[in-house]
Design a protein around this motif. Structure first.
Motif, PDB file in Angstrom:
ATOM      1  N   LEU A 114       9.308  -2.268  -6.943  1.00  0.00           N
ATOM      2  CA  LEU A 114       9.867  -1.666  -8.149  1.00  0.00           C
ATOM      3  C   LEU A 114       8.816  -0.847  -8.893  1.00  0.00           C
ATOM      4  O   LEU A 114       9.087   0.278  -9.352  1.00  0.00           O
ATOM      5  CB  LEU A 114      10.431  -2.759  -9.066  1.00  0.00           C
ATOM      6  N   GLU A 115       7.611  -1.392  -9.016  1.00  0.00           N
ATOM      7  CA  GLU A 115       6.551  -0.700  -9.751  1.00  0.00           C
ATOM      8  C   GLU A 115       6.153   0.602  -9.080  1.00  0.00           C
ATOM      9  O   GLU A 115       5.821   1.584  -9.754  1.00  0.00           O
ATOM     10  CB  GLU A 115       5.334  -1.612  -9.887  1.00  0.00           C
ATOM     11  N   LYS A 116       6.177   0.640  -7.740  1.00  0.00           N
ATOM     12  CA  LYS A 116       5.758   1.826  -7.002  1.00  0.00           C
ATOM     13  C   LYS A 116       6.918   2.774  -6.692  1.00  0.00           C
ATOM     14  O   LYS A 116       6.709   3.835  -6.104  1.00  0.00           O
ATOM     15  CB  LYS A 116       5.088   1.414  -5.688  1.00  0.00           C
ATOM     16  N   GLY A 117       8.125   2.393  -7.082  1.00  0.00           N
ATOM     17  CA  GLY A 117       9.285   3.237  -6.804  1.00  0.00           C
ATOM     18  C   GLY A 117       9.575   3.381  -5.322  1.00  0.00           C
ATOM     19  O   GLY A 117       9.935   4.461  -4.848  1.00  0.00           O
ATOM     20  N   LEU A 118       9.410   2.277  -4.573  1.00  0.00           N
ATOM     21  CA  LEU A 118       9.583   2.312  -3.116  1.00  0.00           C
ATOM     22  C   LEU A 118      10.848   1.580  -2.657  1.00  0.00           C
ATOM     23  O   LEU A 118      10.932   1.124  -1.521  1.00  0.00           O
ATOM     24  CB  LEU A 118       8.354   1.685  -2.435  1.00  0.00           C
ATOM     25  N   SER A 119      11.830   1.496  -3.522  1.00  0.00           N
ATOM     26  CA  SER A 119      13.032   0.721  -3.203  1.00  0.00           C
ATOM     27  C   SER A 119      13.749   1.248  -1.965  1.00  0.00           C
ATOM     28  O   SER A 119      14.379   0.478  -1.227  1.00  0.00           O
ATOM     29  CB  SER A 119      13.997   0.733  -4.395  1.00  0.00           C
ATOM     30  N   GLY A 120      13.670   2.548  -1.711  1.00  0.00           N
ATOM     31  CA  GLY A 120      14.352   3.114  -0.558  1.00  0.00           C
ATOM     32  C   GLY A 120      13.544   3.037   0.718  1.00  0.00           C
ATOM     33  O   GLY A 120      14.054   3.379   1.788  1.00  0.00           O
ATOM     34  N   GLN A 121      12.292   2.596   0.610  1.00  0.00           N
ATOM     35  CA  GLN A 121      11.413   2.623   1.777  1.00  0.00           C
ATOM     36  C   GLN A 121      10.864   1.258   2.177  1.00  0.00           C
ATOM     37  O   GLN A 121      10.416   1.074   3.298  1.00  0.00           O
ATOM     38  CB  GLN A 121      10.248   3.584   1.494  1.00  0.00           C
ATOM     39  N   LEU A 122      10.879   0.326   1.254  1.00  0.00           N
ATOM     40  CA  LEU A 122      10.466  -1.051   1.550  1.00  0.00           C
ATOM     41  C   LEU A 122      11.571  -1.991   1.105  1.00  0.00           C
ATOM     42  O   LEU A 122      12.229  -1.752   0.078  1.00  0.00           O
ATOM     43  CB  LEU A 122       9.170  -1.435   0.832  1.00  0.00           C
ATOM     44  N   LYS A 123      11.763  -3.054   1.850  1.00  0.00           N
ATOM     45  CA  LYS A 123      12.721  -4.075   1.433  1.00  0.00           C
ATOM     46  C   LYS A 123      12.300  -5.426   1.998  1.00  0.00           C
ATOM     47  O   LYS A 123      11.551  -5.505   2.979  1.00  0.00           O
ATOM     48  CB  LYS A 123      14.141  -3.734   1.883  1.00  0.00           C
ATOM     49  N   THR A 124      12.769  -6.474   1.363  1.00  0.00           N
ATOM     50  CA  THR A 124      12.439  -7.832   1.811  1.00  0.00           C
ATOM     51  C   THR A 124      13.717  -8.621   2.043  1.00  0.00           C
ATOM     52  O   THR A 124      14.761  -8.329   1.450  1.00  0.00           O
ATOM     53  CB  THR A 124      11.590  -8.580   0.763  1.00  0.00           C
ATOM     54  N   SER A 125      13.619  -9.610   2.908  1.00  0.00           N
ATOM     55  CA  SER A 125      14.754 -10.508   3.145  1.00  0.00           C
ATOM     56  C   SER A 125      14.235 -11.835   3.679  1.00  0.00           C
ATOM     57  O   SER A 125      13.295 -11.866   4.489  1.00  0.00           O
ATOM     58  CB  SER A 125      15.751  -9.898   4.141  1.00  0.00           C
TER      59      SER A 125
END
Length: 255
Positions: A114-125
């Motif tokens: 969220l801080e780096k604005g990478l929501s479309g490129q990194l994800k966790t599960s």
């Protein structure tokens, strides 16, 4: 004369049931003994069964000495049961602790995204295997290259900080590609590209002195584990990825 003969025949007939009855009881006894012998000894159940057989076949005299067996195995069975209960409690505790640790790590990674604005490129599960962090290849690599871009080395190092856990965990880093054949002088197949991306990313991760290299491994799957259809550009972009799998303690490899 005829009446006397009939009474004699009836008497002989009435007593003939004893033989098959005796055979039947013998067979039943043998059956129960075999079934019992193939099962685990339970002192309480064995005692009850033995008493029943004693009353049926011997008028109360034990067919076997169940008391001696109970005295011999009672304490052993109690100790074994206690040990199993303790082990089950410990495994439950470990499982809960692991879940808490992995969930906390996931929260840290999500906050970083969220801080780096990478929501479309990194994800966790959180999966059955452990905590999976998926990184789109465009975050780290140029097209067809296995070298982490200079401007993205900082991202790789920050991710390494997120992998520091207490206690430490085994980590598997895997590279994946789309199904477009690689066409350059550095790699002859997507296998090689995926493996080298995983290895080069892992090298930067392990520059962090707080991580133990013995707990890391790298894999390359080429195009053979897609997570989306390769029929669209969007699907291909999803398939070109690096995955970081943080395993629960006690598990050392991906199944």
């Amino acid at each position: 004369m005829s009446r006397r003969k009939k009474e004699k025949d009836d008497k002989e007939f009435n007593e003939t049931w004893l033989l098959p009855y005796s055979d039947l009881m013998t067979l039943l006894l043998a059956l129960f003994i075999v079934l019992f012998a193939s099962s685990a000894v339970d002192a309480q159940k064995f005692q009850s069964m033995s008493k029943v057989f004693s009353e049926i076949f011997t008028g109360g005299t034990g067919i076997v000495d169940y008391k001696s067996i109970e005295q011999k195995n009672g304490e052993e069975l109690a100790d074994e049961t206690k040990e199993k209960l303790e082990k089950a409690k410990e495994q439950t505790k470990v499982s809960v602790d692991e879940q808490t640790t992995l969930s906390a790590t996931q929260e840290r990674v999500n906050q970083y995204i969220l801080e780096k604005g990478l929501s479309g490129q990194l994800k966790t599960s959180l999966t059955s295997e452990g905590l999976l962090v998926t990184i789109n290849d465009s975050v780290l690599f140029d097209s067809g290259s296995a070298e982490v871009r200079e401007e993205d080395i900082a991202i790789a190092k920050e991710i390494s900080d997120l992998l520091v856990t207490d206690p430490p965990h085994n980590v598997i880093i895997s590279g994946h590609t789309d199904n477009v054949p690689i066409q350059n002088s550095n790699f002859s197949s997507n296998w090689e590209l995926s493996v080298m991306r995983a290895v080069n990313f892992m090298k930067i991760i392990l520059e962090n002195d707080q991580l133990d290299p013995r707990m890391f491994s790298a894999k390359g799957f080429g195009e053979f584990q897609p997570i989306a259809s390769n029929d669209t550009e969007e699907g291909k972009a999803k398939n070109r990825r690096v995955e970081v799998l943080i395993l629960p303690n006690g598990k050392t490899e991906q199944n």
